[in-house]
Design a protein around this motif. Sequence first.
Motif, PDB file in Angstrom:
ATOM      1  N   THR A   1     -10.478  -3.094   7.740  1.00 57.41           N
ATOM      2  CA  THR A   1     -11.447  -3.863   8.504  1.00 57.41           C
ATOM      3  C   THR A   1     -12.671  -4.156   7.654  1.00 57.41           C
ATOM      4  O   THR A   1     -13.224  -3.261   7.006  1.00 57.41           O
ATOM      5  CB  THR A   1     -11.875  -3.078   9.767  1.00 57.41           C
ATOM      6  N   LYS A   2     -13.082  -5.413   7.620  1.00 63.84           N
ATOM      7  CA  LYS A   2     -14.276  -5.807   6.874  1.00 63.84           C
ATOM      8  C   LYS A   2     -15.523  -5.277   7.585  1.00 63.84           C
ATOM      9  O   LYS A   2     -15.560  -5.257   8.820  1.00 63.84           O
ATOM     10  CB  LYS A   2     -14.361  -7.331   6.795  1.00 63.84           C
ATOM     11  N   PRO A   3     -16.551  -4.819   6.845  1.00 65.83           N
ATOM     12  CA  PRO A   3     -16.569  -4.721   5.376  1.00 65.83           C
ATOM     13  C   PRO A   3     -15.895  -3.422   4.925  1.00 65.83           C
ATOM     14  O   PRO A   3     -16.088  -2.374   5.537  1.00 65.83           O
ATOM     15  CB  PRO A   3     -18.061  -4.695   5.060  1.00 65.83           C
ATOM     16  N   PHE A   4     -15.099  -3.500   3.887  1.00 66.66           N
ATOM     17  CA  PHE A   4     -14.445  -2.316   3.346  1.00 66.66           C
ATOM     18  C   PHE A   4     -15.007  -2.024   1.959  1.00 66.66           C
ATOM     19  O   PHE A   4     -15.579  -2.897   1.301  1.00 66.66           O
ATOM     20  CB  PHE A   4     -12.924  -2.513   3.267  1.00 66.66           C
ATOM     21  N   ARG A   5     -14.873  -0.786   1.543  1.00 67.80           N
ATOM     22  CA  ARG A   5     -15.357  -0.391   0.217  1.00 67.80           C
ATOM     23  C   ARG A   5     -14.402  -0.899  -0.864  1.00 67.80           C
ATOM     24  O   ARG A   5     -13.190  -0.965  -0.641  1.00 67.80           O
ATOM     25  CB  ARG A   5     -15.489   1.128   0.118  1.00 67.80           C
ATOM     26  N   ASP A   6     -14.935  -1.245  -2.014  1.00 68.83           N
ATOM     27  CA  ASP A   6     -14.110  -1.729  -3.119  1.00 68.83           C
ATOM     28  C   ASP A   6     -13.011  -0.728  -3.460  1.00 68.83           C
ATOM     29  O   ASP A   6     -11.854  -1.112  -3.669  1.00 68.83           O
ATOM     30  CB  ASP A   6     -14.971  -1.983  -4.362  1.00 68.83           C
ATOM     31  N   GLN A   7     -13.378   0.565  -3.523  1.00 65.28           N
ATOM     32  CA  GLN A   7     -12.396   1.580  -3.895  1.00 65.28           C
ATOM     33  C   GLN A   7     -11.301   1.694  -2.855  1.00 65.28           C
ATOM     34  O   GLN A   7     -10.136   1.943  -3.178  1.00 65.28           O
ATOM     35  CB  GLN A   7     -13.067   2.943  -4.093  1.00 65.28           C
ATOM     36  N   GLU A   8     -11.662   1.488  -1.596  1.00 64.69           N
ATOM     37  CA  GLU A   8     -10.681   1.522  -0.522  1.00 64.69           C
ATOM     38  C   GLU A   8      -9.642   0.419  -0.721  1.00 64.69           C
ATOM     39  O   GLU A   8      -8.435   0.644  -0.571  1.00 64.69           O
ATOM     40  CB  GLU A   8     -11.397   1.345   0.822  1.00 64.69           C
ATOM     41  N   MET A   9     -10.104  -0.753  -1.081  1.00 67.85           N
ATOM     42  CA  MET A   9      -9.187  -1.872  -1.340  1.00 67.85           C
ATOM     43  C   MET A   9      -8.346  -1.621  -2.587  1.00 67.85           C
ATOM     44  O   MET A   9      -7.126  -1.841  -2.577  1.00 67.85           O
ATOM     45  CB  MET A   9      -9.984  -3.167  -1.506  1.00 67.85           C
ATOM     46  N   LEU A  10      -8.966  -1.122  -3.650  1.00 71.69           N
ATOM     47  CA  LEU A  10      -8.223  -0.861  -4.884  1.00 71.69           C
ATOM     48  C   LEU A  10      -7.161   0.208  -4.674  1.00 71.69           C
ATOM     49  O   LEU A  10      -6.060   0.107  -5.219  1.00 71.69           O
ATOM     50  CB  LEU A  10      -9.181  -0.455  -6.008  1.00 71.69           C
ATOM     51  N   ASP A  11      -7.475   1.228  -3.888  1.00 73.52           N
ATOM     52  CA  ASP A  11      -6.484   2.269  -3.590  1.00 73.52           C
ATOM     53  C   ASP A  11      -5.299   1.686  -2.827  1.00 73.52           C
ATOM     54  O   ASP A  11      -4.132   2.019  -3.101  1.00 73.52           O
ATOM     55  CB  ASP A  11      -7.118   3.393  -2.772  1.00 73.52           C
ATOM     56  N   ALA A  12      -5.591   0.806  -1.870  1.00 73.78           N
ATOM     57  CA  ALA A  12      -4.521   0.183  -1.083  1.00 73.78           C
ATOM     58  C   ALA A  12      -3.643  -0.699  -1.966  1.00 73.78           C
ATOM     59  O   ALA A  12      -2.409  -0.687  -1.854  1.00 73.78           O
ATOM     60  CB  ALA A  12      -5.123  -0.640   0.056  1.00 73.78           C
ATOM     61  N   VAL A  13      -4.260  -1.454  -2.853  1.00 68.84           N
ATOM     62  CA  VAL A  13      -3.506  -2.326  -3.757  1.00 68.84           C
ATOM     63  C   VAL A  13      -2.656  -1.500  -4.716  1.00 68.84           C
ATOM     64  O   VAL A  13      -1.503  -1.860  -5.006  1.00 68.84           O
ATOM     65  CB  VAL A  13      -4.469  -3.258  -4.530  1.00 68.84           C
ATOM     66  N   THR A  14      -3.191  -0.398  -5.194  1.00 68.75           N
ATOM     67  CA  THR A  14      -2.422   0.475  -6.083  1.00 68.75           C
ATOM     68  C   THR A  14      -1.170   0.983  -5.387  1.00 68.75           C
ATOM     69  O   THR A  14      -0.069   0.960  -5.956  1.00 68.75           O
ATOM     70  CB  THR A  14      -3.282   1.672  -6.543  1.00 68.75           C
ATOM     71  N   ARG A  15      -1.314   1.423  -4.141  1.00 67.06           N
ATOM     72  CA  ARG A  15      -0.152   1.890  -3.375  1.00 67.06           C
ATOM     73  C   ARG A  15       0.862   0.766  -3.170  1.00 67.06           C
ATOM     74  O   ARG A  15       2.079   0.984  -3.282  1.00 67.06           O
ATOM     75  CB  ARG A  15      -0.598   2.438  -2.011  1.00 67.06           C
TER      76      ARG A  15
END
Length: 219
Positions: A116-130
């Motif tokens: 859900t926006k706004p999300f933290r950059d690291q939260e998005m990067l972790d999701a993309v990594t998975r």
Amino acid sequence: MKKGEPTASTVPAADEPTVLVIDDDPLARGALSSLFRSVGLSVRTFASATELLEHPLPTVPSCLVLDVRLPRLSGFDLQAELSRLGLKIPIIFITGHGDIPMSVKAMKAGAVDFLTKPFRDQEMLDAVTRALERDLKHRREEQSNLDIQARFQSLTPRERQIMALVTAGLMNKEVAFRIGITEMTVKIHRGHVMRKMGTKSLADLVLIAENLGIRGQEQ
């Protein structure tokens, strides 16, 4: 469109993991593109789901960062359409108007994450990594299955028959009696099967036969 933002026509380098961003907000596309490029990921951006469908999906490990609310075809509609087409790519949903039922719907349909926006950059990067790890694993499994199928197709009809019987637990002499050949001939064919299938043990051959669905099934 934000200056310097990659477009749908951007072609990623060979074997470079790629993130596909679908969001009708140019500022959001630009911010996500910059975030992913900052960690060395290739990015392709689209303003709509229909625009994405006009382009082939990458042949490298990839994932979708997909806004739920899009013009014409929603994020959920795109998820369903990709499934209907048999196109498997991990999806990370993003939305400024999320709720629990919406996230449950997305995850049940196979989404990797729902942010859900706004999300933290690291939260998005972790999701993309998975998501990229999941796609890489899936691609490796698919390639392994294709290799096994090709190896199996290289067997002669007799070798396939013997593979099915020995992986069902029959001893060489039992196989020989069943199909009316000598035990020595069974041993020779069995050796050919092991070599062609790239296996070093009967246990490995049994696993392959299970996956192929031919264990105990005389060809």
